[in-house]
Scaffold this motif. Structure first.
Motif, PDB file in Angstrom:
ATOM      1  N   ALA A   1       0.835  -1.199   0.000  1.00 49.43           N
ATOM      2  CA  ALA A   1       0.000   0.000   0.000  1.00 49.43           C
ATOM      3  C   ALA A   1       0.874   1.255   0.000  1.00 49.43           C
ATOM      4  N   ALA A   2       1.925   1.242   0.821  1.00 54.34           N
ATOM      5  CA  ALA A   2       2.831   2.393   0.867  1.00 54.34           C
ATOM      6  C   ALA A   2       3.502   2.614  -0.486  1.00 54.34           C
ATOM      7  N   ALA A   3       3.923   1.518  -1.133  1.00 51.11           N
ATOM      8  CA  ALA A   3       4.583   1.627  -2.432  1.00 51.11           C
ATOM      9  C   ALA A   3       3.640   2.180  -3.495  1.00 51.11           C
ATOM     10  N   ALA A   4       2.342   1.884  -3.366  1.00 55.04           N
ATOM     11  CA  ALA A   4       1.359   2.363  -4.340  1.00 55.04           C
ATOM     12  C   ALA A   4       0.792   3.728  -3.972  1.00 55.04           C
ATOM     13  N   GLY A   5       1.243   4.268  -2.851  1.00 52.89           N
ATOM     14  CA  GLY A   5       0.734   5.565  -2.412  1.00 52.89           C
ATOM     15  C   GLY A   5      -0.709   5.506  -1.951  1.00 52.89           C
TER      16      GLY A   5
END
Length: 593
Positions: A103-107
């Motif tokens: 989720a963090a990587a996908a913003g």
């Protein structure tokens, strides 16, 4: 009770074919073993898939797990038609470090990622005809209640303690690995990096204070369970593998992570500094969907069959049964294990760009076509290979040509101008083989066909019980070929309805072939529900005549009335399954005429 005729075929040495048939009194189907299987579960049955991780879109491996469970469940419903007797759950696993990181990587916020990918799984399963009665998401409130209650039970029983836990942690697999399961391989910079020996995923040394489950206390109880029930884990090689694992060291298991490191999960009750381990969280879903912790779950849990991939066997066959025993419950009734799908001989991976989109396959090969391919070609014991040409060849051969061609032949106006189930002539096809007379037309091979189809439902039920759906479909396909051979051998298109000599035998040939088709359509319902519905509707078989308890095959052969004899066939529905390879479609057309 399934009762069948018994035909023993004896060949003379040095000859081919059948030279003698020995026949015992005919028997019939009723609502016994096929209607209420004696498998220790009573009428109820509860099937589960794994809940699928939402860090990536679904692939054919996910669909294969769901199809196996769906076919088992649908076959059970044919045996026990009551809707309240069978439950089937699937869902998505939405907590854990991988989700947090993805989720963090996908913003995105974790909830946004979970909503998006869970919707993809739900859409795929709807399109593929997965007949689940529950789709659970581990972010639901009912699941949090179940997990925290389960945790409290383990703690109250003295099976959890807080301690310093350290070891190699694999984020991709969300688990700690023993030293023996870690190796080193060159990284992108050329340095030697620790990785999981089995998966090749990176691992890192982790040391933190966590809650720990006393797993080491459960080696002997787990061994007793498995040795006392050789079918607890199926197929047998996986049962044997788990027993071998239990001969190794079984250390206590970390069942929480520090919340500062993993916040996306369910907090440990009474200790917000810790988050419950994602695998404990996920496994409890099987209890959540049957009402845990309310009392209703107790009537369903002993009937549970898990369908899982071999990569998560240890979690389901060691950790989960140990946790259940620790909570005062029994292990699951069955754990059915399947292997993986490769693509053109290579493991599916995003880096290779060979991940097969199941929705594209459903569009290209039809829903029933792709369901049939995966369940016909998938062998649980070993990995199976996918490539487009294999799909086309199988579906054209077995669904379009063999099954579809047989239906077209037997319902074509040229051969069956009345559009009915013709009358079976007992003088043309007497129940006692070897009789002679001017009207007898049946041959030894024809009695072999009757025996094969009469025993087919029982064989198919046995294969389902043994988690060998591919063998069930092999058996059906073999009988389809035999029936085509029967029709080809007697060439009804060469017989004349106006002839008093030909007409009784022509009707009998069509009657037998249509009866065989009725059996095939009934048995294919768990795998190809739409195609089977189309076939049975064309034969004029009503919705109440499609269960295994109603499957009386060829009753006129056994001296009983046939409810279908003289009945009008259903409306024309077109090709049962259009050929995918149109380059040879003209051959099929010529074959029909």
């Amino acid at each position: 009770m399934l009762r069948t005729s018994v035909l023993r075929l004896l060949g003379r040495p040095g000859t081919s074919g059948v030279s003698l048939l020995e026949y015992s009194s005919p028997r019939h189907y009723s609502s016994g073993p096929l209607g209420a299987p004696d498998d220790g579960r009573g009428a109820r049955a509860f099937f589960t898939t794994p809940i699928f991780y939402v860090n990536a879109a679904p692939h054919i491996g996910h669909l294969y797990s769901a199809l196996l469970a769906d076919a088992l469940c649908r076959h059970r419903r044919l045996q026990v038609p009551s809707a309240a007797a069978t439950r089937f759950s699937t869902g998505t696993d939405e907590h854990g470090l991988k989700i947090q990181q993805a989720a963090a990587a996908a913003g995105l916020a974790p909830t946004e990622l979970c909503d998006r990918v869970s919707a993809q799984f739900q859409q795929l399963f709807r399109e593929a005809g997965i007949s689940s009665t529950d789709f659970i998401r581990t972010t639901e409130a009912r699941h949090r209640i179940a997990v925290q209650h389960f945790w409290g039970l383990l703690k109250a029983r003295g099976l959890l303690y807080k301690g310093l836990y350290e070891g190699w942690y694999c984020s991709s697999e969300e688990c700690f690995l023993p030293e023996a399961k870690v190796t080193r391989q060159p990284g992108s910079s050329g340095d030697s990096c620790p990785v999981s020996l089995e998966s090749g995923h990176p691992v890192s040394w982790t040391k933190e204070e966590n809650y720990i489950f006393r797993l080491s206390q459960f080696r002997e109880p787990l061994q007793r369970w498995l040795r006392g029930d050789p079918q607890a884990i199926t197929p047998e090689p996986f049962h044997r593998a788990v027993l071998e694992w239990l001969e190794e060291e079984l250390p206590d298991l970390s069942v929480s992570r520090k919340s500062s490191h993993l916040h996306w999960g369910i907090p440990v009750p009474g200790d917000d500094s810790q988050t419950i381990y994602v695998w404990l969280d996920a496994l409890v879903n099987y209890l959540t969907v049957i009402g845990y912790p309310n009392a209703e779950f107790k009537s369903w849990w002993p009937t549970t069959s898990h369908i899982i991939g071999k990569d998560i066997l240890k979690f389901h066959a060691i950790y989960w049964p140990a946790l259940l025993l620790g909570a005062g419950m029994s292990p699951p009734h069955r754990i059915y294990v399947h292997s993986h799908w490769t693509v053109c001989g290579q493991k599916m991976s995003k880096s290779l760009g060979n991940v097969v989109d199941p929705r594209t396959c459903l569009d290209r090969y039809t829903v029933d076509g792709f369901r049939y391919f995966l369940l016909r070609q998938g062998v649980p014991n070993w990995d199976c290979d996918y490539y487009d040409e294999k799909v086309v060849k199988l579906l054209d051969s077995e669904l379009a040509d063999a099954l579809g061609g047989l239906l077209n032949r037997c319902t074509a106006k040229r051969i069956n101008p009345s559009g009915t189930y013709p009358v079976f002539c007992t003088t043309c096809f007497p129940s006692e083989p070897g009789l002679v007379g001017p009207s007898v037309r049946a041959q030894a091979e024809d009695y072999a066909l009757v025996n094969a189809v009469a025993t087919l439902p029982g064989q198919v039920a046995d294969h389902y019980d043994n988690f060998q759906i591919y063998k069930a479909l092999e058996a059906v396909s073999s009988c389809v070929r035999q029936t085509n051979g029967f029709v080809q051998r007697h060439a009804p298109w060469k017989l004349n309805w106006e002839s008093p000599v030909d007409a009784p035998w022509l009707g009998t040939v069509l009657h037998v072939a249509l009866e065989c088709l009725r059996v095939f359509g009934t048995l294919l319902q768990p795998v190809t529900p739409n195609l089977a519905d189309k076939l049975l509707s064309r034969l004029g078989v009503s919705a109440t005549e499609r269960g295994l308890g109603e499957l009386y095959f060829l009753p006129r052969f056994y001296g009983h009335p046939c409810p279908f004899e003289g009945r009008r066939l259903g409306p024309e529905t077109g090709l049962l399954f259009p050929r995918l390879d149109q380059s040879r479609a003209w051959l099929v057309k010529a074959h029909r005429t």
